[in-house]
Design an enzyme around this catalytic site. Structure first.
Site, PDB file in Angstrom:
ATOM      1  N   ASP A  81       1.453  34.222   5.748  1.00 48.53           N
ATOM      2  CA  ASP A  81       0.130  34.826   5.565  1.00 48.53           C
ATOM      3  C   ASP A  81      -0.372  34.426   4.193  1.00 48.53           C
ATOM      4  OD1 ASP A  81      -2.118  36.399   5.173  1.00 48.53           O
ATOM      5  OD2 ASP A  81      -1.289  38.128   6.229  1.00 48.53           O
ATOM      6  N   ALA A 113      -3.905  38.299  19.452  1.00 52.58           N
ATOM      7  CA  ALA A 113      -4.972  38.103  18.472  1.00 52.58           C
ATOM      8  C   ALA A 113      -6.253  37.668  19.190  1.00 52.58           C
ATOM      9  CB  ALA A 113      -4.534  37.092  17.426  1.00 52.58           C
ATOM     10  N   ASP A 149      -2.152  38.490  25.765  1.00 52.75           N
ATOM     11  CA  ASP A 149      -3.130  39.539  26.046  1.00 52.75           C
ATOM     12  C   ASP A 149      -4.538  39.000  25.908  1.00 52.75           C
ATOM     13  OD1 ASP A 149      -3.968  42.276  26.581  1.00 52.75           O
ATOM     14  OD2 ASP A 149      -4.547  42.370  24.464  1.00 52.75           O
ATOM     15  N   GLU A 206     -12.306  34.287  28.981  1.00 55.72           N
ATOM     16  CA  GLU A 206     -12.198  35.680  29.420  1.00 55.72           C
ATOM     17  C   GLU A 206     -13.501  36.099  30.101  1.00 55.72           C
ATOM     18  OE1 GLU A 206     -11.095  38.140  26.115  1.00 55.72           O
ATOM     19  OE2 GLU A 206      -9.125  37.234  25.905  1.00 55.72           O
ATOM     20  N   HIS A 241      -6.729  41.407  27.871  1.00 55.82           N
ATOM     21  CA  HIS A 241      -7.255  41.778  26.552  1.00 55.82           C
ATOM     22  C   HIS A 241      -7.416  43.293  26.421  1.00 55.82           C
ATOM     23  CE1 HIS A 241      -9.740  39.960  23.014  1.00 55.82           C
ATOM     24  NE2 HIS A 241      -8.973  40.963  22.612  1.00 55.82           N
ATOM     25  N   GLY A 261      -4.831  45.148  24.698  1.00 55.71           N
ATOM     26  CA  GLY A 261      -3.834  45.605  23.739  1.00 55.71           C
ATOM     27  C   GLY A 261      -4.287  46.810  22.935  1.00 55.71           C
TER      28      GLY A 261
END
Length: 323
Positions: free
Chosen positions: A173, A233, A258, A263, A282, A284
């Protein structure tokens, strides 16, 4: 003073809706089945003071049409569906609700990891079709290395759960301060260094110009043979054709997704034909508890700003407009 607030969805969880109703505010919704064009038309016709943005796209044209608009809050943290630059150009702050759905998303990531590693969804489907297919090639996670791309609240919660399974972790990160507490994980100096160590790779990054397609063919090839990929994500951070190829070849053992680039998924999407992929639509961050927290947080953001008590600048994705 009552305000007009647009929610870019057919509804809002009661925890948020009741806050708006208690203040006597006028709340507008986008009916089921309508999209960005409906948002633009409504904003052109109504004196909207604030927008609570859910999954529909909030385009530059929509923001331009909202002549009275003063503030936007995302119902969540991902702002890739909001034209933030257009909002910034008009001095409109865009807030998020960090942490509101972190527990829910982390639990989904863990569920996808377990289901993908042990082929749970595939065996369930086999049994329902009358076949006693006892897959005995699942991966035991204890002792395996977890690679976390991004180390925000979701990644931290997932890592704590994986610690209980006996895993160890590496973190990449670049926005994490030097010396930050990694909860026992180790910091990788680069994405390449992380990938080489990641028997499980889990993605926890926003969709930006830099992260779009971040995980492509070369990155997937850099993972250890038989790795597992988890994505809670955004689908677009992965080069999906490269992912399909890696799953088909067996270079990747499995994936739990997810979120996908397309989509909703349509018939014929190659992911649907792969037995080593676990797919969810999607959701989550869509448990009742998370939806309530996000709704409440988004309402507090817009009403606080409009009432002269703005949220912390750290919750604003374009803080330059606040100065």
């Amino acid at each position: 003073m009552p305000y007009t607030v647009l929610v870019t969805a057919p509804t809002l969880a009661p925890a948020g809706r009741e806050l708006l109703e208690a203040g006597g505010h006028r709340v507008l919704y986008i009916p089921q089945g309508q999209g960005s064009a409906a948002i633009e038309q409504l904003l052109a016709a109504e004196p909207v003071d604030a927008i609570i943005s859910r999954t529909l796209e909030l385009t530059p044209n929509a923001i331009a049409a909202a002549r009275q608009l003063k503030v936007i809050s995302k119902h969540g943290v991902g702002v890739s569906n909001i034209a933030v630059e257009a909002a910034s150009a008009r001095g409109i702050p865009v807030y998020v609700t960090p942490g509101a759905n972190a527990q829910s998303v982390a639990e989904m990531a863990l569920g996808l990891l377990l289901a993908a590693s042990r082929r749970i969804a595939w065996m369930d489907a086999e049994l329902r079709q009358g076949r006693w297919s006892r897959a005995q090639d699942g991966l035991e996670l204890s002792g395996r290395s977890l690679g976390l791309v991004g180390f925000g609240q979701v990644a931290r919660k997932l890592w704590r759960a994986c610690q209980a399974l006996g895993m160890h972790a590496w973190v990449y990160d670049p926005f994490l301060p030097e010396g930050a507490d990694l909860d026992g994980a180790q910091r990788a100096p680069s994405l390449a260094a992380l990938l080489a160590r990641s028997q499980v790779l889990s993605l926890h990054i926003p969709l930006t110009a830099h992260t779009r397609g971040l995980i492509g063919a070369a990155e997937l090839a850099a993972l250890p043979e038989g790795a597992v990929l988890i994505n809670t994500a955004r689908g677009e951070v992965i080069d999906e054709p490269a992912l399909v190829a890696a799953l088909r070849s067996g270079a990747l053992y499995a994936a739990g997704l997810d979120t996908t680039a397309e989509e909703p998924l349509v018939a014929g999407n190659p992911l649907l034909a792969l037995g080593n992929v676990v797919l969810t639509p999607h959701v989550g961050g869509s448990t009742p508890a998370a939806l309530a927290a996000m709704a409440q947080g988004a309402v507090h953001n817009v009403l606080g700003f409009l009432g002269g008590q703005p949220p912390a600048a750290s919750a604003c994705v374009n803080p330059a407009v606040l100065s």
